[in-house]
Motif scaffolding. Structure first.
Motif, PDB file in Angstrom:
ATOM      1  N   LYS A 121       4.603   0.840  -5.058  1.00  0.00           N
ATOM      2  CA  LYS A 121       5.375  -0.265  -5.637  1.00  0.00           C
ATOM      3  C   LYS A 121       6.492   0.332  -6.480  1.00  0.00           C
ATOM      4  O   LYS A 121       6.289   1.295  -7.215  1.00  0.00           O
ATOM      5  CB  LYS A 121       4.474  -1.145  -6.487  1.00  0.00           C
ATOM      6  CG  LYS A 121       3.396  -1.825  -5.653  1.00  0.00           C
ATOM      7  CD  LYS A 121       3.128  -3.198  -6.184  1.00  0.00           C
ATOM      8  CE  LYS A 121       2.111  -3.901  -5.330  1.00  0.00           C
ATOM      9  NZ  LYS A 121       2.708  -4.786  -4.370  1.00  0.00           N
ATOM     10  N   ASP A 122       7.680  -0.226  -6.332  1.00  0.00           N
ATOM     11  CA  ASP A 122       8.815   0.218  -7.131  1.00  0.00           C
ATOM     12  C   ASP A 122       8.572  -0.247  -8.570  1.00  0.00           C
ATOM     13  O   ASP A 122       8.441  -1.446  -8.814  1.00  0.00           O
ATOM     14  CB  ASP A 122      10.106  -0.380  -6.580  1.00  0.00           C
ATOM     15  CG  ASP A 122      11.351   0.166  -7.255  1.00  0.00           C
ATOM     16  OD1 ASP A 122      11.306   0.459  -8.466  1.00  0.00           O
ATOM     17  OD2 ASP A 122      12.376   0.286  -6.570  1.00  0.00           O
ATOM     18  N   PRO A 123       8.501   0.676  -9.537  1.00  0.00           N
ATOM     19  CA  PRO A 123       8.176   0.289 -10.911  1.00  0.00           C
ATOM     20  C   PRO A 123       9.238  -0.564 -11.600  1.00  0.00           C
ATOM     21  O   PRO A 123       8.944  -1.235 -12.578  1.00  0.00           O
ATOM     22  CB  PRO A 123       8.007   1.630 -11.631  1.00  0.00           C
ATOM     23  CG  PRO A 123       8.741   2.619 -10.806  1.00  0.00           C
ATOM     24  CD  PRO A 123       8.687   2.122  -9.394  1.00  0.00           C
TER      25      PRO A 123
ATOM     26  N   VAL B 220       8.900  -5.441  -4.221  1.00  0.00           N
ATOM     27  CA  VAL B 220       9.222  -4.478  -3.166  1.00  0.00           C
ATOM     28  C   VAL B 220       8.115  -3.433  -3.112  1.00  0.00           C
ATOM     29  O   VAL B 220       7.736  -2.860  -4.125  1.00  0.00           O
ATOM     30  CB  VAL B 220      10.586  -3.784  -3.402  1.00  0.00           C
ATOM     31  CG1 VAL B 220      10.799  -2.648  -2.400  1.00  0.00           C
ATOM     32  CG2 VAL B 220      11.720  -4.791  -3.291  1.00  0.00           C
ATOM     33  N   THR B 221       7.595  -3.206  -1.900  1.00  0.00           N
ATOM     34  CA  THR B 221       6.577  -2.183  -1.671  1.00  0.00           C
ATOM     35  C   THR B 221       7.074  -1.242  -0.582  1.00  0.00           C
ATOM     36  O   THR B 221       7.584  -1.690   0.443  1.00  0.00           O
ATOM     37  CB  THR B 221       5.238  -2.807  -1.224  1.00  0.00           C
ATOM     38  OG1 THR B 221       4.818  -3.750  -2.216  1.00  0.00           O
ATOM     39  CG2 THR B 221       4.161  -1.743  -1.052  1.00  0.00           C
ATOM     40  N   CYS B 222       6.932   0.057  -0.821  1.00  0.00           N
ATOM     41  CA  CYS B 222       7.310   1.073   0.170  1.00  0.00           C
ATOM     42  C   CYS B 222       6.041   1.718   0.720  1.00  0.00           C
ATOM     43  O   CYS B 222       5.116   2.018  -0.035  1.00  0.00           O
ATOM     44  CB  CYS B 222       8.184   2.149  -0.463  1.00  0.00           C
ATOM     45  SG  CYS B 222       9.773   1.527  -1.064  1.00  0.00           S
ATOM     46  N   HIS B 223       6.016   1.930   2.022  1.00  0.00           N
ATOM     47  CA  HIS B 223       4.923   2.660   2.659  1.00  0.00           C
ATOM     48  C   HIS B 223       5.499   4.002   3.120  1.00  0.00           C
ATOM     49  O   HIS B 223       6.477   4.030   3.873  1.00  0.00           O
ATOM     50  CB  HIS B 223       4.351   1.878   3.837  1.00  0.00           C
ATOM     51  CG  HIS B 223       3.634   0.644   3.382  1.00  0.00           C
ATOM     52  ND1 HIS B 223       4.268  -0.553   3.197  1.00  0.00           N
ATOM     53  CD2 HIS B 223       2.337   0.454   3.043  1.00  0.00           C
ATOM     54  CE1 HIS B 223       3.388  -1.442   2.774  1.00  0.00           C
ATOM     55  NE2 HIS B 223       2.217  -0.863   2.662  1.00  0.00           N
ATOM     56  N   VAL B 224       4.919   5.077   2.623  1.00  0.00           N
ATOM     57  CA  VAL B 224       5.387   6.423   2.924  1.00  0.00           C
ATOM     58  C   VAL B 224       4.301   7.142   3.724  1.00  0.00           C
ATOM     59  O   VAL B 224       3.139   7.178   3.306  1.00  0.00           O
ATOM     60  CB  VAL B 224       5.700   7.213   1.628  1.00  0.00           C
ATOM     61  CG1 VAL B 224       6.167   8.620   1.949  1.00  0.00           C
ATOM     62  CG2 VAL B 224       6.743   6.487   0.798  1.00  0.00           C
TER      63      VAL B 224
ATOM     64  N   VAL C 230      12.058   7.142  -7.748  1.00  0.00           N
ATOM     65  CA  VAL C 230      11.037   6.103  -7.867  1.00  0.00           C
ATOM     66  C   VAL C 230       9.636   6.708  -7.794  1.00  0.00           C
ATOM     67  O   VAL C 230       8.705   6.233  -8.430  1.00  0.00           O
ATOM     68  CB  VAL C 230      11.215   5.062  -6.734  1.00  0.00           C
ATOM     69  CG1 VAL C 230      10.104   4.038  -6.733  1.00  0.00           C
ATOM     70  CG2 VAL C 230      12.567   4.384  -6.842  1.00  0.00           C
ATOM     71  N   PHE C 231       9.492   7.794  -7.020  1.00  0.00           N
ATOM     72  CA  PHE C 231       8.193   8.380  -6.747  1.00  0.00           C
ATOM     73  C   PHE C 231       8.360   9.857  -6.457  1.00  0.00           C
ATOM     74  O   PHE C 231       9.364  10.274  -5.891  1.00  0.00           O
ATOM     75  CB  PHE C 231       7.581   7.677  -5.524  1.00  0.00           C
ATOM     76  CG  PHE C 231       6.337   8.315  -4.979  1.00  0.00           C
ATOM     77  CD1 PHE C 231       5.120   8.124  -5.606  1.00  0.00           C
ATOM     78  CD2 PHE C 231       6.379   9.083  -3.832  1.00  0.00           C
ATOM     79  CE1 PHE C 231       3.969   8.701  -5.099  1.00  0.00           C
ATOM     80  CE2 PHE C 231       5.234   9.669  -3.318  1.00  0.00           C
ATOM     81  CZ  PHE C 231       4.024   9.465  -3.957  1.00  0.00           C
ATOM     82  N   LYS C 232       7.366  10.664  -6.866  1.00  0.00           N
ATOM     83  CA  LYS C 232       7.390  12.103  -6.582  1.00  0.00           C
ATOM     84  C   LYS C 232       5.954  12.594  -6.456  1.00  0.00           C
ATOM     85  O   LYS C 232       5.077  12.184  -7.202  1.00  0.00           O
ATOM     86  CB  LYS C 232       8.105  12.828  -7.719  1.00  0.00           C
ATOM     87  CG  LYS C 232       8.093  14.329  -7.600  1.00  0.00           C
ATOM     88  CD  LYS C 232       8.920  14.986  -8.685  1.00  0.00           C
ATOM     89  CE  LYS C 232       8.408  14.658 -10.057  1.00  0.00           C
ATOM     90  NZ  LYS C 232       9.134  15.292 -11.134  1.00  0.00           N
TER      91      LYS C 232
END
Length: 126
Positions: free
Chosen positions: A7-9, A14-18, A65-67
């Motif tokens: 989830k974008d904080p 908005v949800t991203c699937h990686v 957004v994510f790491k």
């Protein structure tokens, strides 16, 4: 292959699937590289609820957004969000960041905001 829902904080709704590799012990034994996963990844982001946009970075480079780590020390998988003001679109870029050699492997996805009922916490950018 692993798939994470992120989830974008700063962007509710908005949800991203990686998708990325998590190498098996057999593959690590066969290749001899114990401490590193491949740089390949894929990303897909979608609207999963009402969109509320917080205080996001509006620069051309966007913001992280994510790491997560793909190796013991150097390599990181990163997801950046960039706002395309002209096209009213959120762009999400998944890529590998490696201090020594870098990587050109990347994946991109977009979430169009045009015509959507989007709430901007600090007002829509002009």
């Amino acid at each position: 292959i692993m798939i994470d829902a992120i989830k974008d904080p700063k962007v509710d709704g908005v949800t991203c699937h990686v998708a990325y590799f998590d190498r098996s012990i057999i593959d690590r034994l066969h290749k001899g590289n114990w401490f590193e996963d491949p740089s390949d990844s894929s990303i897909s982001c979608r609207q999963t609820g009402p969109i509320t946009i917080g205080d996001i970075d509006m620069s051309e480079r966007g913001e992280e957004v994510f790491k997560q780590g793909l190796s013991l020390i150097w390599k990181k998988q990163v997801v950046n969000r960039i706002y395309d003001k002209k096209n009213e679109t959120l762009i999400y870029l998944s890529h590998s960041r490696q201090v020594q050699n870098g990587s050109a492997k990347m994946s991109v996805t977009t979430v169009p905001l045009y015509g959507q009922n989007v709430v901007w916490a600090k007002g829509k950018p002009q």
